[in-house]
Structures are given as C-alpha cells and as structure tokens.
Design a protein around this motif. Sequence first.
Motif, PDB file in Angstrom:
ATOM      1  N   GLY A 195       0.240 -11.055  -8.483  1.00 17.85           N
ATOM      2  CA  GLY A 195       0.846 -11.264  -7.172  1.00 17.85           C
ATOM      3  C   GLY A 195      -0.057 -10.662  -6.113  1.00 17.85           C
ATOM      4  O   GLY A 195      -0.438 -11.294  -5.137  1.00 17.85           O
ATOM      5  N   GLU A 238      -4.152  -4.015  -4.950  1.00 20.45           N
ATOM      6  CA  GLU A 238      -4.296  -3.090  -3.828  1.00 20.45           C
ATOM      7  C   GLU A 238      -5.737  -2.661  -3.577  1.00 20.45           C
ATOM      8  O   GLU A 238      -5.997  -1.473  -3.339  1.00 20.45           O
ATOM      9  CB  GLU A 238      -3.422  -1.862  -4.084  1.00 20.45           C
ATOM     10  CG  GLU A 238      -3.820  -0.999  -5.305  1.00 20.45           C
ATOM     11  CD  GLU A 238      -3.173  -1.392  -6.628  1.00 20.45           C
ATOM     12  OE1 GLU A 238      -2.829  -2.585  -6.796  1.00 20.45           O
ATOM     13  OE2 GLU A 238      -3.021  -0.516  -7.492  1.00 20.45           O
ATOM     14  N   TYR A 244       7.349   0.395 -13.096  1.00 17.06           N
ATOM     15  CA  TYR A 244       7.785   0.006 -11.753  1.00 17.06           C
ATOM     16  C   TYR A 244       9.237   0.405 -11.498  1.00 17.06           C
ATOM     17  O   TYR A 244       9.543   1.073 -10.509  1.00 17.06           O
ATOM     18  CB  TYR A 244       7.677  -1.518 -11.583  1.00 17.06           C
ATOM     19  CG  TYR A 244       6.272  -2.048 -11.545  1.00 17.06           C
ATOM     20  CD1 TYR A 244       5.508  -2.144 -12.704  1.00 17.06           C
ATOM     21  CD2 TYR A 244       5.704  -2.474 -10.350  1.00 17.06           C
ATOM     22  CE1 TYR A 244       4.224  -2.652 -12.667  1.00 17.06           C
ATOM     23  CE2 TYR A 244       4.415  -2.983 -10.305  1.00 17.06           C
ATOM     24  CZ  TYR A 244       3.681  -3.066 -11.467  1.00 17.06           C
ATOM     25  OH  TYR A 244       2.405  -3.558 -11.421  1.00 17.06           O
ATOM     26  N   HIS A 298       0.463   1.129  -1.876  1.00 15.54           N
ATOM     27  CA  HIS A 298      -0.541   1.681  -2.791  1.00 15.54           C
ATOM     28  C   HIS A 298      -1.644   2.445  -2.033  1.00 15.54           C
ATOM     29  O   HIS A 298      -2.369   3.234  -2.635  1.00 15.54           O
ATOM     30  CB  HIS A 298      -1.201   0.571  -3.608  1.00 15.54           C
ATOM     31  CG  HIS A 298      -0.494   0.234  -4.888  1.00 15.54           C
ATOM     32  ND1 HIS A 298      -0.199   1.170  -5.853  1.00 15.54           N
ATOM     33  CD2 HIS A 298      -0.061  -0.963  -5.381  1.00 15.54           C
ATOM     34  CE1 HIS A 298       0.397   0.566  -6.884  1.00 15.54           C
ATOM     35  NE2 HIS A 298       0.496  -0.723  -6.618  1.00 15.54           N
ATOM     36  N   GLU A 304       1.603  -3.672  -1.867  1.00 19.07           N
ATOM     37  CA  GLU A 304       0.154  -3.402  -1.945  1.00 19.07           C
ATOM     38  C   GLU A 304      -0.270  -2.401  -0.864  1.00 19.07           C
ATOM     39  O   GLU A 304      -1.117  -1.546  -1.098  1.00 19.07           O
ATOM     40  CB  GLU A 304      -0.654  -4.699  -1.840  1.00 19.07           C
ATOM     41  CG  GLU A 304      -0.293  -5.789  -2.866  1.00 19.07           C
ATOM     42  CD  GLU A 304      -0.189  -5.292  -4.298  1.00 19.07           C
ATOM     43  OE1 GLU A 304      -0.822  -4.275  -4.654  1.00 19.07           O
ATOM     44  OE2 GLU A 304       0.551  -5.922  -5.087  1.00 19.07           O
ATOM     45  N   GLN A 324      -8.745  -3.775 -12.180  1.00 19.84           N
ATOM     46  CA  GLN A 324      -7.705  -2.998 -12.852  1.00 19.84           C
ATOM     47  C   GLN A 324      -7.275  -3.741 -14.121  1.00 19.84           C
ATOM     48  O   GLN A 324      -7.142  -4.963 -14.059  1.00 19.84           O
ATOM     49  CB  GLN A 324      -6.483  -2.824 -11.938  1.00 19.84           C
ATOM     50  CG  GLN A 324      -5.531  -1.748 -12.461  1.00 19.84           C
ATOM     51  CD  GLN A 324      -4.274  -1.574 -11.607  1.00 19.84           C
ATOM     52  OE1 GLN A 324      -4.046  -2.314 -10.665  1.00 19.84           O
ATOM     53  NE2 GLN A 324      -3.458  -0.610 -11.939  1.00 19.84           N
TER      54      GLN A 324
END
Length: 621
Positions: free
Chosen positions: A288, A291, A403, A319, A316, A161
């Motif tokens: 951090g 997913e 977020y 997700h 995660e 990603q």
Amino acid sequence: MFSVRIVLLPLFLTTLFFSGCRSGSTEADGGFQDAHSFANTDSVHIRHMDLTLNVDFEKRTLSGVVSLKIDNFKKARTLILDTRDLEIFKVEAEGENPQRHYSLGESGKGYMGLPLTIDLQAGDSIISVAYKTSPRAAALQWLAPEQTAGKKYPFLFSQSQAILARTWIPCQDTPGIRFTYTATVQVPRDLMALMSASNPQQKNKTGIYHFEMEQPIPSYLLALAVGDLRFRAFDERSGVYAEPEMIDKAAYEFADTPRMIKTAEKLYGPYRWGRYDILVLPPSFPYGGMENPRLTFATPTVITGDRSLVSLIAHELAHSWSGNLVTNATWNDVWLNEGFTTYFELRIMEALYGRDYEQMLEQIGYQDLLRTLEELGKDSPDSRLALNVDDRDPDEGLSLIAYEKGRSFLKMLETEFGRSRFDAFLKKYFDTYAFQSMDTERFTRYLRDNLIKHRRRVESQIHLRQWIYEPGLPENCPVPDSPEFRKVDEQRMAFLKGAAAGQLKVQGWTTHHWLHFLRALPANLTHSRMADLDKTFKLSASPNSEIAFAWFLQAINHNYSGALPYIERFLLHVGRAKFVVPLYAALNKQDAYKKFAREVYKKAREGYHPVTYSAVDRVLK
Ligand code: BES
Ligand code: ZN
C-alpha cells in the motif's frame, strides 16, 4: 507483510508469510548483531554511503560504485557486508595500493544472500565496491512501458524493507545501523530519478541526478524510482510525484497532506526530515505504502477520487516518527515500527476527520486482529508482540499482530493513563531516541521508568508482560465500538431477512461502510442474492480497489462466478500483495477455480514485483 490492517489473509496464508526473524540484538557498547545480517556490526559501523549508479533499462541492471565511510571502532581486520545476487567487480580503499582482497562466502538461506568479506588494512576509512545488480534483484521491479499509466516509458522502483537493500547495494543491511548518504544516478534522458533523499522537481537534460540524505537512516529506507514523472506542490514543504496521466488525480486525492503533517507535529513534535513528498507508483507496487524518508512510495490503488483511503498517507507519514526516527533494532521488534505507527495514524485521522471516522478504522483493524489470531491459533508464538523471526525470512513472521495488537496495546495505555499523559510520554520517547534504534526490552524499560513509574500494582493491572511477551490477547484489550457500523449492521440484517438489495438504505455510505457490509456477509448466501447485490451496487465493477477486493473474496467463497472476469482483470492490473495473494489463495481453495487461478497467474506473474510473485508462488505451489 502484505496483510496489513485491512487485509484478510486466510489463515494458513498469514502464517505462511508473516513469520519473523531472529533478534539477539542489543546495542551494548556500540556493538550489536542482527540475525538477519552477516555484517560484523559488533566492530565496524557504516557512517556514510556514497553511491554512483547507472540505470540500464535494456539490461535491467544497476551498475556502479558504493563508497562506504566506516568507523572501525574495534580495529577489525575485515569488513563484512550483506549482498544478494550482486556481481562484485572490485574493492578498493583510499591511498596507495588501493586494491583490497575480498571474497563472497556461503549461506544456507536464500533470503540472507551472501556475506562479502573485505580485508581491511590499518587506517582504512573509506571502502569502495564496484558492482552490478542482477536483472532478478528482489528489491527491484523493472516495468515495461505497457505497465505504466503513460505506456510510453519504462519505470523502475525499489522496495528495500525488510532485507532487500542487499539485492541492490552491498551494505550493512540491518535496521540497527544508520548512515547518511549521497548519490549520483544516471538515467535515460527522458526519465527522472527520485530517491529517499533531497529530490529534483523537474527533469534535466543530462539524465544525471544528485541526491543527499543528511539525516542518518537504516538500509531498509534506501529507495530509488525512475520514470516519466511530474511534480505538483501542495505547499512549500510537500507535494506529489506521479506520471503525467496521474498527477491531477494524485494531487486531488492527497491534498490534505499538509494538514496531516501539521496535525502529526502537534501531537508528537517537529517533522525532522525537511520535505515530505509522495510518489505514486504504477499499480504493480507490492505494498500500500512504504515510508521511504522524504518520499513516501504509494500504490495508485488508494486513488479513488473521493479521498476515502488517505489513512494510508497518515500511516506512512507517521512512520517519520515511529520507524524512521526511532527505528526497530531488529525485525523481531517490528511492532515498535508498525504498532506505534498504526496508533499514530488513527490519531491523525481522528484529529482531521473526526471520531466517527476513526472508530470505523479502529473497528476494521480490530476485526482484522481477531481474524489474524484465529488464523494463527491463539497460542501461536507469532501472535506475540515480541517476535522471534531469527531463523526465517522476516517477512514471514510479520502479520497484522504487529499492527493491530501493537495499536491496541498503546490504546490500552492511553486509556489507563489518560490521553494527555500518554501523549507527553510518546513525544518524549520520540525526542529521547531520535535517530536511534530501539528494541522491545529497551522500550519496556523506558515505559516502566516513565509511565508506569515502577508501580508494581499498575504493571500487573495492565498485564504488561502478557501484552508484550505472550501470545493471544489480554483481557484488557480495548474493544472498539462504531456507531456508524451499527447502522451498517442493521442494513445487512435487513438484507439477510429478505429485503432486496435495492431496498437497503445505503445513502451516504463511504468506502468503510461498504467494507464493513461486505466483510460480514454470511457464508450461506445464495447465488441469486449475490447477484442481486452485484447488480444493484455494481460491486464487481467497482473502481474502488478495497471494495472490489472485499467483494471478490466473497464472490470466490460463494462460488459466484459472475465476478470472475472482473477478478481476472484486477489480477492482471494490480500487483499489491495484500490484494493479490489472498485472491489467489481463495481461488485455489475452490476446486472449481483452481485452474482459473493458474491460468490467470501464468499471464499475470511477469507483471508482478518479486515480493508479490514470491508470495503467490508459495500459495499456488
Ligand atoms: N513499512 C510498511 C511496509 C512493509 C512492512 C514493507 C514490512 C516490508 C516489510 C508500510 O508502512 C505499511 O505498513 N504499509 C501498509 C499500509 C497500511 C497499513 C496503511 C501496506 O502496505 O498495506
Ligand atoms: Zn507501516
């Protein structure tokens, strides 16, 4: 997007690396185009990918063949794939005269890579590309043994990603296209390979591993890791992988994972990916968490020994619905992934650990949101939920806006319509669009049809358009309150009024109490007051990465040099961009520390993932 919820990118930084991409993607009649992909997805879709890769730690390359099963629904004469820094050897179709002509095109933008245009013949349904990656492939980090916990074996991991899958696999690298995949990966015999797919739980003697992902996924969820790994089960459908030195700690830290899965399922429907496992990476992992389906990749910096940073796993895991099941169609729509996931994460945390805990997380997120808005400027187009990152690297448009403004928007809807109605709405949304992509317009329509029900008055009352399409924060943004943090504020006040650090009532404080205490320290604290805090609470030496990070930022901004040796050690050990980038930026802002920043970076850079060092390069350039 490193500066996620708890982060603190100083503002110029935030703008620097969270600005977004171009969208223009609608899925009318099956064809659509994403500004961040060269692929001709308006006429051909990949349906299945089969990978055969050899992992060469000496040369730091992956080499092999990707075979793509295509659906050429418009009888296109070419298949255009995304590539970046790949060496292409050969392209073939099935049958007689398999060779297909191909050429690598041009691109003015480094982050886009190059289009690989393959000439198709009528009836071609499987196209195979033989290729090799560059040792500098931006998705991959090749770790020397010294960078691992065990110090004996090398390690490799990917981070695809947003648009880095093309640096290790030629593909239609857009979140708007999904395909199933199978893979065969050959690694050195003493190592194990894992992917975002069905996984082994033990090493085998051959070093050859087979993988299958039977649910269709977008390219950014392709993932690979190779290392000396062990597995430990939590229950029959979840467990954790880590290096042998870390496996006990990891298993303890994340032991609530099965409960998290059950809680998530109760909220928004069945977990649809079979297993849910976690892979704990070495500390250079740039995020951090990531997913990757069936196998969340996680930073070891959340392993504190007290389970206080496990909201990362809730995130995660969430997700698996918001993002992996219903996927942002383009990177302009990333709030549909991250905002929904942050909302969902906090719902899991509330259900498992109670409202007090959840309110602390909410408050920290809200503060991050206000800070991000301040840094961006309240009229910045990047403070819109509907981003436009078409002409930029998508990572640059991404900020905590996706977020935290995204989460706040959903929280507002929850408040307006009531939790039970809102939950039913979300559950149906995930069911209706499972394994499909979603863009901002389509979601807005769904919201109007299913929750607002076309009541004009309601729509204007909740400021729908303003929330989604305008910068800044609408007046009906929920403002969280945290009783726990009010207690912390009292202690901070006492300290500021002159109480010694040793007199403060900090018994029972958790990681988040400390974060709140530290983040709101005023700019004018003297050196001796900083030293009092440090000596009393051992902040510079804190083994908790979040606390250490919050303290280091304050230390730098207050010119408290006592922390410097600890900061250096931290920067040489940890590569998580959310920590590393703001620390270098803060150091670089102080004349006294500019040289220090450069000296440390000179030593640390080669240990960072490309995602991290590219961002630090921009800050220190
Ligand atoms: N999907 C993101 C990571 C990401 C986003 C990578 C955009 C590349 C581009 C992941 O789910 C995430 O949000 N990670 C956060 C964790 C957090 C908010 C709990 C992180 O890495 O800090
Ligand atoms: Zn996320």
